[in-house]
Design a protein around this motif. Structure first.
Motif, PDB file in Angstrom:
ATOM      1  N   LYS A 273       0.836  -1.201   0.000  1.00  0.00           N
ATOM      2  CA  LYS A 273       0.000   0.000   0.000  1.00  0.00           C
ATOM      3  C   LYS A 273       0.875   1.257   0.000  1.00  0.00           C
ATOM      4  O   LYS A 273       2.092   1.190   0.147  1.00  0.00           O
ATOM      5  N   ALA A 274       0.203   2.406  -0.144  1.00  0.00           N
ATOM      6  CA  ALA A 274       0.933   3.674  -0.246  1.00  0.00           C
ATOM      7  C   ALA A 274       1.675   4.012   1.034  1.00  0.00           C
ATOM      8  O   ALA A 274       2.713   4.673   0.995  1.00  0.00           O
ATOM      9  N   GLN A 275       1.182   3.555   2.184  1.00  0.00           N
ATOM     10  CA  GLN A 275       1.813   3.895   3.456  1.00  0.00           C
ATOM     11  C   GLN A 275       2.943   2.948   3.836  1.00  0.00           C
ATOM     12  O   GLN A 275       3.646   3.192   4.835  1.00  0.00           O
ATOM     13  N   ASP A 276       3.140   1.866   3.068  1.00  0.00           N
ATOM     14  CA  ASP A 276       4.165   0.869   3.399  1.00  0.00           C
ATOM     15  C   ASP A 276       5.509   1.305   2.837  1.00  0.00           C
ATOM     16  O   ASP A 276       5.660   1.503   1.626  1.00  0.00           O
ATOM     17  N   ARG A 277       6.494   1.415   3.723  1.00  0.00           N
ATOM     18  CA  ARG A 277       7.855   1.762   3.293  1.00  0.00           C
ATOM     19  C   ARG A 277       8.622   0.471   2.997  1.00  0.00           C
ATOM     20  O   ARG A 277       9.540   0.090   3.704  1.00  0.00           O
ATOM     21  N   VAL A 278       8.213  -0.179   1.933  1.00  0.00           N
ATOM     22  CA  VAL A 278       8.828  -1.424   1.472  1.00  0.00           C
ATOM     23  C   VAL A 278       9.180  -1.233   0.002  1.00  0.00           C
ATOM     24  O   VAL A 278       8.336  -0.830  -0.800  1.00  0.00           O
ATOM     25  N   LEU A 279      10.436  -1.503  -0.358  1.00  0.00           N
ATOM     26  CA  LEU A 279      10.910  -1.282  -1.723  1.00  0.00           C
ATOM     27  C   LEU A 279      11.464  -2.585  -2.289  1.00  0.00           C
ATOM     28  O   LEU A 279      12.269  -3.263  -1.647  1.00  0.00           O
ATOM     29  N   LEU A 280      11.016  -2.945  -3.493  1.00  0.00           N
ATOM     30  CA  LEU A 280      11.544  -4.096  -4.217  1.00  0.00           C
ATOM     31  C   LEU A 280      12.655  -3.609  -5.140  1.00  0.00           C
ATOM     32  O   LEU A 280      12.437  -2.728  -5.977  1.00  0.00           O
ATOM     33  N   VAL A 281      13.853  -4.153  -4.969  1.00  0.00           N
ATOM     34  CA  VAL A 281      15.014  -3.758  -5.766  1.00  0.00           C
ATOM     35  C   VAL A 281      15.532  -4.983  -6.516  1.00  0.00           C
ATOM     36  O   VAL A 281      15.841  -6.008  -5.890  1.00  0.00           O
ATOM     37  N   GLY A 282      15.581  -4.883  -7.826  1.00  0.00           N
ATOM     38  CA  GLY A 282      16.121  -5.949  -8.658  1.00  0.00           C
ATOM     39  C   GLY A 282      17.435  -5.528  -9.280  1.00  0.00           C
ATOM     40  O   GLY A 282      17.621  -4.364  -9.651  1.00  0.00           O
ATOM     41  N   THR A 283      18.380  -6.459  -9.384  1.00  0.00           N
ATOM     42  CA  THR A 283      19.662  -6.200 -10.034  1.00  0.00           C
ATOM     43  C   THR A 283      19.847  -7.198 -11.174  1.00  0.00           C
ATOM     44  O   THR A 283      19.463  -8.364 -11.041  1.00  0.00           O
ATOM     45  N   THR A 284      20.428  -6.741 -12.270  1.00  0.00           N
ATOM     46  CA  THR A 284      20.584  -7.609 -13.430  1.00  0.00           C
ATOM     47  C   THR A 284      21.798  -7.198 -14.248  1.00  0.00           C
ATOM     48  O   THR A 284      22.078  -6.004 -14.404  1.00  0.00           O
ATOM     49  N   ASN A 285      22.516  -8.219 -14.754  1.00  0.00           N
ATOM     50  CA  ASN A 285      23.627  -7.992 -15.689  1.00  0.00           C
ATOM     51  C   ASN A 285      23.193  -8.148 -17.140  1.00  0.00           C
ATOM     52  O   ASN A 285      23.856  -7.631 -18.033  1.00  0.00           O
ATOM     53  N   ARG A 286      22.085  -8.875 -17.363  1.00  0.00           N
ATOM     54  CA  ARG A 286      21.619  -9.153 -18.723  1.00  0.00           C
ATOM     55  C   ARG A 286      20.109  -8.907 -18.821  1.00  0.00           C
ATOM     56  O   ARG A 286      19.311  -9.844 -18.911  1.00  0.00           O
ATOM     57  N   PRO A 287      19.678  -7.662 -18.774  1.00  0.00           N
ATOM     58  CA  PRO A 287      18.227  -7.391 -18.829  1.00  0.00           C
ATOM     59  C   PRO A 287      17.611  -7.729 -20.171  1.00  0.00           C
ATOM     60  O   PRO A 287      16.402  -7.948 -20.266  1.00  0.00           O
TER      61      PRO A 287
END
Length: 466
Positions: A315-329
């Motif tokens: 939700k908008a109030q949740d301070r949760v971030l999904l971070v993805g890393t990739t070498n070959r997008p």
């Protein structure tokens, strides 16, 4: 003098257009949206002017607390508490008066068909898949402990954002003048990480006011510091770090129901202990077009269908971030990839200015000394095409414990680092062009190209009018 007087008397272009009804086209370009934080700054400024600007504090040499300000604040709190109590008493008296006049209590809920219909509609409402609590009888501490034991909740390395060394691209404007769009500099990457990652996670006010970013993708060649930036976000904000990479969850929680329970546990703990970062390394494997045979055992595509539901549960109030890393997008399905990651940061290999600062910083950090025998500018030129990881490996290979002991009688030379650097493979121009072509196909890349095309058209139209 006569020419100056005539020029002063001549009407301007806007005046001529108004008199004769000629419409002059305004320059179309990017315009900054109104700031959501301007009202907060104005409120703080007005409060300062009202309370502190003209306040005489010569008597308060020790700068202790001001009893009058505390009394004013507490007086308002007491008034609110008393007002609530008075309202309750007045309501009771009003009920007593109604009982005396009408002989019956008012405000009783009437039983009818509408209430039954409301109950039925409420029962029919389906709970979203990721918002359904699959562990209602378990405490947050037990879930936290299980995630740590399974290796899904890991300890972030202590890395500050300032440790990601890099300079601004001083040739950016020069390249744009000859219609060449430069790659972003490492300083630009550092600024974007602060804007999209650190500030929204570190401050609830910024998170509520700033545009909502649930997922962030860091794309670039191997060794440019993507994983380091993930740990820097956690260090600067004090966030928990969840590792949901395909290699880390392989063999854990098999089956669709178990996988759903795992993500629900991660979501539950992440929301309870905010801020939190959910990291997925090599995230292109989740959305890959064809899974290699060697990686079939790890089942990298397990999260493909359930990951959008995970983001929807945030939700908008949740301070949760999904971070993805990739070498070959470019190996992933672009449509599904961009549907999950709304913000993409393309991290390039360092330019000359960044390499110059990097060589100097890493050598000094590793215990080395820079003398006249060591030409940093030469190293920065020769290392064109190499990443930060290559430079760190080269310095660590040279500056062993024995070499550091010999430094007093044998200073460091340029040849030592060049020999160590030559044993590694650089990032070739073809790979960099592949990243550029992939980014141009993304929604952000297309929007950027449209903005550049619009600015060039506006510039040409302006030159024609001149």
């Amino acid at each position: 003098m006569v020419l100056n007087c005539l020029v002063k008397k001549l009407p301007s272009l806007s005046d001529v257009s108004i008199e004769h009804g000629v419409e002059v086209e305004e320059d179309e370009g990017w315009k900054m949206a109104p700031s959501n934080f301007l009202s907060i700054m104005e409120e703080g400024s007005s409060r300062y002017k009202a309370v502190w600007q003209n306040r005489d504090e010569r008597w308060d040499f020790l700068q202790d607390h001001d009893p009058e300000l505390i009394k004013e604040k507490k007086r308002e709190e007491v008034e609110e508490e008393i007002r609530v109590q008075v309202d309750e008493l007045m309501q009771r008296k009003l009920e007593d008066l109604r009982l005396a006049v009408d002989g019956e209590k008012s405000g009783k809920p009437k039983k009818g068909r509408k209430s039954d219909k409301k109950k039925k509609t409420a029962a029919k409402k389906k709970i979203p898949e990721m918002e359904e609590d699959l562990t209602p009888d378990r405490t947050i501490d037990s879930l936290y402990r299980e995630l740590v034991e399974e290796g899904l909740l890991i300890k972030a390395k202590t890395v500050n954002l300032s440790d990601y060394v890099g300079e601004y691209s001083y040739l950016g404007t020069t390249l744009r003048q000859v219609d060449v769009e430069p790659m972003p500099s490492l300083a630009d990457v550092r600024q974007l990480i602060a804007l999209y990652g650190i500030l929204p996670l570190g401050s609830q006010t910024v998170h509520e006011k700033a545009p909502l970013v649930k997922a962030l993708l860091l794309a670039g060649p191997a060794g440019v510091g993507k994983r380091m930036l993930v740990h820097a976000i956690c260090t600067e904000t004090g966030a928990n770090l969840f590792n949901l990479s395909a290699s880390n969850i392989a063999g854990k929680y098999p089956g669709k129901s178990s996988l759903q329970m795992m993500l629900q546990m991660v979501l539950k703990v992440a929301k309870q202990w905010q801020p939190s970062v959910v990291w997925i390394g090599d995230t292109e494997k989740i959305f890959s077009k064809a899974v290699p045979k060697a990686e079939l055992e790890t089942s990298p595509k397990r999260l493909e269908k359930i990951l959008p539901k995970f983001l929807k549960a945030l939700k908008a109030q949740d301070r949760v971030l999904l971070v993805g890393t990739t070498n070959r997008p470019f190996d992933a399905n672009l449509k599904l990839f961009c549907k999950v990651y709304q913000k993409i940061i393309l991290i390039p290999r360092p330019d000359y200015a960044s390499r110059f600062v990097l060589w100097k910083h890493i050598i000094l950090q590793s215990g080395g000394e820079i003398t006249n025998a060591l030409n940093i500018s030469c190293l920065a030129k020769l290392s064109d095409g190499f990443t930060q990881g290559h430079i760190v490996q080269a310095v660590q290979a040279v500056l062993s414990e024995l070499r550091l002991l010999q430094m007093t009688r044998k200073p460091l030379s340029t040849d030592e680092f060049v020999t160590s650097l030559a044993m590694q493979d650089p990032v070739y121009k073809e790979e960099e062009e592949t990243f550029k072509a992939w980014y141009a196909k993304t929604p952000l890349g297309r929007a950027r190209s449209r903005a550049l095309a619009g600015s060039t058209k506006a510039g040409k139209g302006k030159n024609k009018r001149k």
